[in-house]
Design a protein around this motif. Structure first.
Motif, mmCIF file in Angstrom:
data_model
loop_
_atom_site.group_PDB
_atom_site.id
_atom_site.type_symbol
_atom_site.label_atom_id
_atom_site.label_comp_id
_atom_site.label_asym_id
_atom_site.label_seq_id
_atom_site.Cartn_x
_atom_site.Cartn_y
_atom_site.Cartn_z
ATOM 1 N N VAL A 1 0.846 -1.210 0.000
ATOM 2 C CA VAL A 1 0.000 0.000 0.000
ATOM 3 C C VAL A 1 0.877 1.255 0.000
ATOM 4 C CG1 VAL A 1 -1.641 1.341 1.388
ATOM 5 C CG2 VAL A 1 -2.015 -1.112 1.043
ATOM 6 N N LYS A 2 1.903 1.240 0.848
ATOM 7 C CA LYS A 2 2.819 2.398 0.932
ATOM 8 C C LYS A 2 3.512 2.648 -0.408
ATOM 9 C CE LYS A 2 3.923 1.783 5.815
ATOM 10 N NZ LYS A 2 4.816 0.962 6.651
ATOM 11 N N ALA A 3 3.875 1.567 -1.110
ATOM 12 C CA ALA A 3 4.583 1.698 -2.396
ATOM 13 C C ALA A 3 3.712 2.431 -3.424
ATOM 14 C CB ALA A 3 4.976 0.320 -2.927
ATOM 15 N N VAL A 4 2.418 2.117 -3.460
ATOM 16 C CA VAL A 4 1.525 2.774 -4.425
ATOM 17 C C VAL A 4 1.311 4.245 -4.035
ATOM 18 C CG1 VAL A 4 -0.742 2.721 -5.548
ATOM 19 C CG2 VAL A 4 0.384 0.579 -4.928
ATOM 20 N N ARG A 5 1.113 4.490 -2.740
ATOM 21 C CA ARG A 5 0.925 5.887 -2.286
ATOM 22 C C ARG A 5 2.144 6.736 -2.621
ATOM 23 N NH1 ARG A 5 -1.905 4.062 3.365
ATOM 24 N NH2 ARG A 5 -4.037 4.034 2.578
ATOM 25 N N ILE B 1 -0.441 10.454 -2.029
ATOM 26 C CA ILE B 1 -1.901 10.619 -1.923
ATOM 27 C C ILE B 1 -2.439 9.410 -1.165
ATOM 28 C CG2 ILE B 1 -4.048 10.722 -3.285
ATOM 29 C CD1 ILE B 1 -2.301 11.877 -5.596
ATOM 30 N N GLU B 2 -3.344 9.673 -0.221
ATOM 31 C CA GLU B 2 -3.875 8.600 0.640
ATOM 32 C C GLU B 2 -4.647 7.539 -0.155
ATOM 33 O OE1 GLU B 2 -4.818 6.720 4.371
ATOM 34 O OE2 GLU B 2 -3.292 8.168 3.815
ATOM 35 N N LYS B 3 -5.506 8.009 -1.092
ATOM 36 C CA LYS B 3 -6.337 7.055 -1.860
ATOM 37 C C LYS B 3 -6.156 7.290 -3.366
ATOM 38 C CE LYS B 3 -9.508 5.790 1.675
ATOM 39 N NZ LYS B 3 -10.848 5.380 2.040
ATOM 40 N N PRO B 4 -4.974 6.932 -3.877
ATOM 41 C CA PRO B 4 -4.667 7.249 -5.282
ATOM 42 C C PRO B 4 -5.485 6.445 -6.291
ATOM 43 C CG PRO B 4 -2.926 5.921 -4.320
ATOM 44 C CD PRO B 4 -3.850 6.272 -3.200
ATOM 45 N N LEU B 5 -6.162 5.374 -5.831
ATOM 46 C CA LEU B 5 -6.962 4.576 -6.766
ATOM 47 C C LEU B 5 -8.458 4.863 -6.650
ATOM 48 C CD1 LEU B 5 -5.151 1.099 -6.542
ATOM 49 C CD2 LEU B 5 -4.805 2.917 -8.226
ATOM 50 N N GLU B 6 -8.782 5.964 -5.960
ATOM 51 C CA GLU B 6 -10.192 6.338 -5.819
ATOM 52 C C GLU B 6 -10.803 6.525 -7.212
ATOM 53 O OE1 GLU B 6 -12.552 8.092 -2.290
ATOM 54 O OE2 GLU B 6 -10.814 9.311 -2.802
ATOM 55 N N GLY B 7 -11.983 5.923 -7.413
ATOM 56 C CA GLY B 7 -12.644 6.040 -8.709
ATOM 57 C C GLY B 7 -12.349 4.876 -9.638
ATOM 58 N N PHE B 8 -11.344 4.070 -9.302
ATOM 59 C CA PHE B 8 -11.048 2.883 -10.105
ATOM 60 C C PHE B 8 -11.846 1.689 -9.592
ATOM 61 C CE2 PHE B 8 -7.018 5.141 -11.085
ATOM 62 C CZ PHE B 8 -7.036 5.010 -12.468
ATOM 63 N N HIS B 9 -12.323 0.876 -10.518
ATOM 64 C CA HIS B 9 -12.998 -0.370 -10.160
ATOM 65 C C HIS B 9 -12.089 -1.518 -10.611
ATOM 66 C CE1 HIS B 9 -16.969 -2.922 -10.292
ATOM 67 N NE2 HIS B 9 -16.041 -3.430 -9.515
ATOM 68 N N ILE B 10 -11.559 -2.246 -9.651
ATOM 69 C CA ILE B 10 -10.593 -3.317 -9.954
ATOM 70 C C ILE B 10 -11.088 -4.614 -9.332
ATOM 71 C CG2 ILE B 10 -8.193 -4.077 -9.709
ATOM 72 C CD1 ILE B 10 -7.417 -1.091 -9.409
ATOM 73 N N VAL B 11 -11.204 -5.669 -10.143
ATOM 74 C CA VAL B 11 -11.652 -6.966 -9.608
ATOM 75 C C VAL B 11 -10.463 -7.923 -9.517
ATOM 76 C CG1 VAL B 11 -14.052 -6.752 -10.347
ATOM 77 C CG2 VAL B 11 -12.406 -7.801 -11.888
ATOM 78 N N PRO C 1 -7.806 -0.095 0.742
ATOM 79 C CA PRO C 1 -7.161 1.024 1.445
ATOM 80 C C PRO C 1 -6.659 2.114 0.493
ATOM 81 C CG PRO C 1 -6.349 -1.064 2.304
ATOM 82 C CD PRO C 1 -7.182 -1.385 1.107
ATOM 83 N N LEU C 2 -6.422 1.737 -0.770
ATOM 84 C CA LEU C 2 -5.952 2.710 -1.763
ATOM 85 C C LEU C 2 -7.117 3.415 -2.457
ATOM 86 C CD1 LEU C 2 -3.068 0.572 -3.295
ATOM 87 C CD2 LEU C 2 -2.781 2.668 -1.964
ATOM 88 N N GLY C 3 -8.351 3.073 -2.066
ATOM 89 C CA GLY C 3 -9.520 3.761 -2.585
ATOM 90 C C GLY C 3 -10.242 3.066 -3.719
ATOM 91 N N ALA C 4 -9.724 1.916 -4.176
ATOM 92 C CA ALA C 4 -10.359 1.235 -5.311
ATOM 93 C C ALA C 4 -11.640 0.527 -4.869
ATOM 94 C CB ALA C 4 -9.397 0.228 -5.922
#
Length: 547
Positions: free
Chosen positions: A205-209, A215-225, A243-246
């Protein structure tokens, strides 16, 4: 080492010798049948055998790290979702504590997390450990299981595994002498249980942020299955993506189930890939992610249902790595396509070093190139095993997917939308074959034509004969640089005939613009192999005759 007889406290231990133990070696892993019930597959990875192997690893580790004595050594143990996992974890724990070392059990875990536990600094989690054992047999059927071993230098290689199995055979003999007793040796060693996966996932999680500028939730708005295939990878949806917002609704087969009731957890399996493609399309998701059982392999699917696996995944990872390290060498296995070489070298400006099959071979070759001054940052197999220099050369399917997520997150942070198109655009220009096939030509080890020799010698003779035939055929061109088998270009495509790493099989890969062109290449191989009666060419014969 007396007192290791706990394994045999209830039943007599069957006699086994070194040969029986060495049969369990599968390259740099140990694999065997752990559960009965499948006809013709007797149990070979029994509790006493597993206990002896764990004790042997403990002895090997003490010898390798004797400079660190007299400190107390710790070994972490994790397992995937297989039905024999708990039984083998108990046997491994007995072998280690009986040898005088401490055990830290992680329960359900991924293979990459086990290696990571030898690097993590943190007393609360008893890290770093001195060695780690993962109980897994990757995508093999439910009745199989196996062991992978790690130190902070990485996964153990073939010579180390052979050494450990030879030691295990000697330890097992001690069981037979001393083990028919109900008395377990009381040791001062300890077994602790820790939720290490929470440490490992928080690092992802830290690596993506970090990649998205904190940014706390850099994947907000993405839909990932996510499709975990009922293996150990179910954590990725709730512990990494959310936790990344996806949004992860529509993710499937996240619950561990060692009978694998839905499909084989294998990114190379057609049924598995169909399942994740369907999930992406049904949920109108931006991206699909699929893992193998122990999460050291992975693949992805874009929002249109386009697979990002095999050559495409290598092309995508190469594009990402070459943006970060221009001109670097990408090391792959031997069955990658000619189109991939062109893409890496002409479009991306990198160097493609096509090596041998076997993820450990590919990783070790990348490490060797760096040691002689040729910079390499990515070692990746068509199977979905991929390792990066920045991640300690660990083949980590979850980390590969994090690199893709980083691309999505940084594009979003820079105001570029478009979902997974960011990724698909990176592989634009990759030439893909119109037709591809893999055929397996088996060697009958009992055939008189072997003349008492090994299947390996026979296979090498087949390859040598094919090579000579190719040299005399002006329509065929041998690859100028090749590290495995016989690779040949012709009819607008190529073929590779090689000897399997472990089995009496010669796999044949053919890629060509059309089936007709592929058959021409197949006929060239058929003409050379017909002189070897111990080689079962029925799959090849059927292929060339069906056209």
């Amino acid at each position: 080492m007396s007192g290791l007889g706990a394994a045999s406290s209830t039943t007599a231990v069957p006699a086994l010798d070194k040969v029986d133990f060495l049969k369990l070696q599968n390259g740099s892993d140990i694999r065997g049948v752990a559960i009965g019930g499948v006809e013709g597959e007797p149990v070979s990875l029994t509790e006493p055998v597993t206990e002896a192997i764990a004790a042997a690893f403990a002895a090997w580790l003490l010898e390798k790290k004797k400079a660190d004595a007299p400190k107390r050594f710790k070994i972490s143990i994790g397992h995937d979702s297989r039905v024999s996992a708990q039984m083998l974890q108990d046997a491994v724990s007995r072998g280690i504590t009986g040898a005088g070392l401490d055990v830290v059990q992680y329960g359900l875990a991924s293979t990459p997390a086990m290696f990571n536990s030898t690097l993590t600094e943190g007393d609360a989690f008893f890290c770093p450990v001195d060695g780690a054992i993962m109980i897994t047999a990757s995508h093999l059927p439910y009745n199989r299981n196996g062991l992978k071993f790690f130190t902070n230098a990485g996964g153990l290689g073939k010579p180390d595994i052979k050494d450990i199995l030879e030691r295990a055979a000697d330890i097992y003999k001690q069981f037979m002498v001393e083990g028919l007793t109900n008395l377990e040796k009381q040791t001062s060693t300890s077994i602790k249980r820790v939720d290490y996966m929470s440490v490992y996932t928080s690092d992802l999680v830290k690596a993506v942020r970090r990649a998205a500028g904190d940014i706390e939730k850099p994947l907000e708005g993405f839909h990932i299955v996510v499709d975990a295939g009922n293996g150990a990878g179910g954590f990725f949806a709730a512990k990494v993506l959310e936790p990344l917002g996806a949004k992860t609704s529509g993710s499937q087969f996240l619950e561990p189930d060692g009978m694998f009731p839905n499909h084989i957890p294998n990114p190379e399996d057609k049924t598995a890939m169909k399942a994740i493609i369907q999930a992406v399309l049904d949920n109108k998701a931006d991206l699909g992610i699929i893992f193998d059982t122990d999460v050291d392999r992975s693949a992805a699917v874009d929002s249109t249902g386009h697979e990002l696996n095999r050559n495409r995944l290598i092309a995508l990872m190469s594009a990402i790595v070459l943006e970060e390290h221009p001109g670097t060498t990408i090391v792959t296995d031997s069955v990658t396509s000619d189109g991939l070489t062109t893409f890496i070298e002409k479009k991306l400006g990198g160097k493609h070093h096509r090596f041998k099959r076997g993820y450990k071979n590919v990783i070790d070759e990348a490490i060797r190139l760096n040691s002689i001054g040729e910079e390499s940052h990515l070692a990746i197999e068509t199977s979905g095993h991929g390792a990066l220099k920045e991640n300690h050369w660990l083949d980590d399917g979850a980390y590969l997917m994090v690199k893709l997520l980083n691309k999505l997150a940084s594009a979003r942070a820079a105001g570029r939308g478009g979902g997974s198109k960011v990724l698909t655009d990176l592989v634009d220009g990759l030439e893909e074959p119109g037709f591809a096939v893999e055929l397996r030509l088996k060697i009958d080890q009992n055939h008189s034509d072997l003349k008492g020799g090994s299947f390996r010698d026979y296979g090498e003779a087949v390859l040598k004969h094919l090579e000579n035939r190719v040299d005399s055929d002006p329509k065929l061109q041998k690859a100028p640089v090749n590290y495995e088998g016989v690779r040949v270009s012709g009819s607008g495509g190529w073929f590779l005939l090689r000897l399997s790493l472990h089995d009496p099989v010669l796999p044949l890969n053919i890629e060509a613009p059309s089936r007709e062109d592929a058959v021409k290449l197949g006929l060239a191989v058929a003409a050379a192999t017909k002189e070897f009666p111990a080689l079962d060419t029925s799959a090849l014969d059927k292929f060339v005759q069906a056209f």
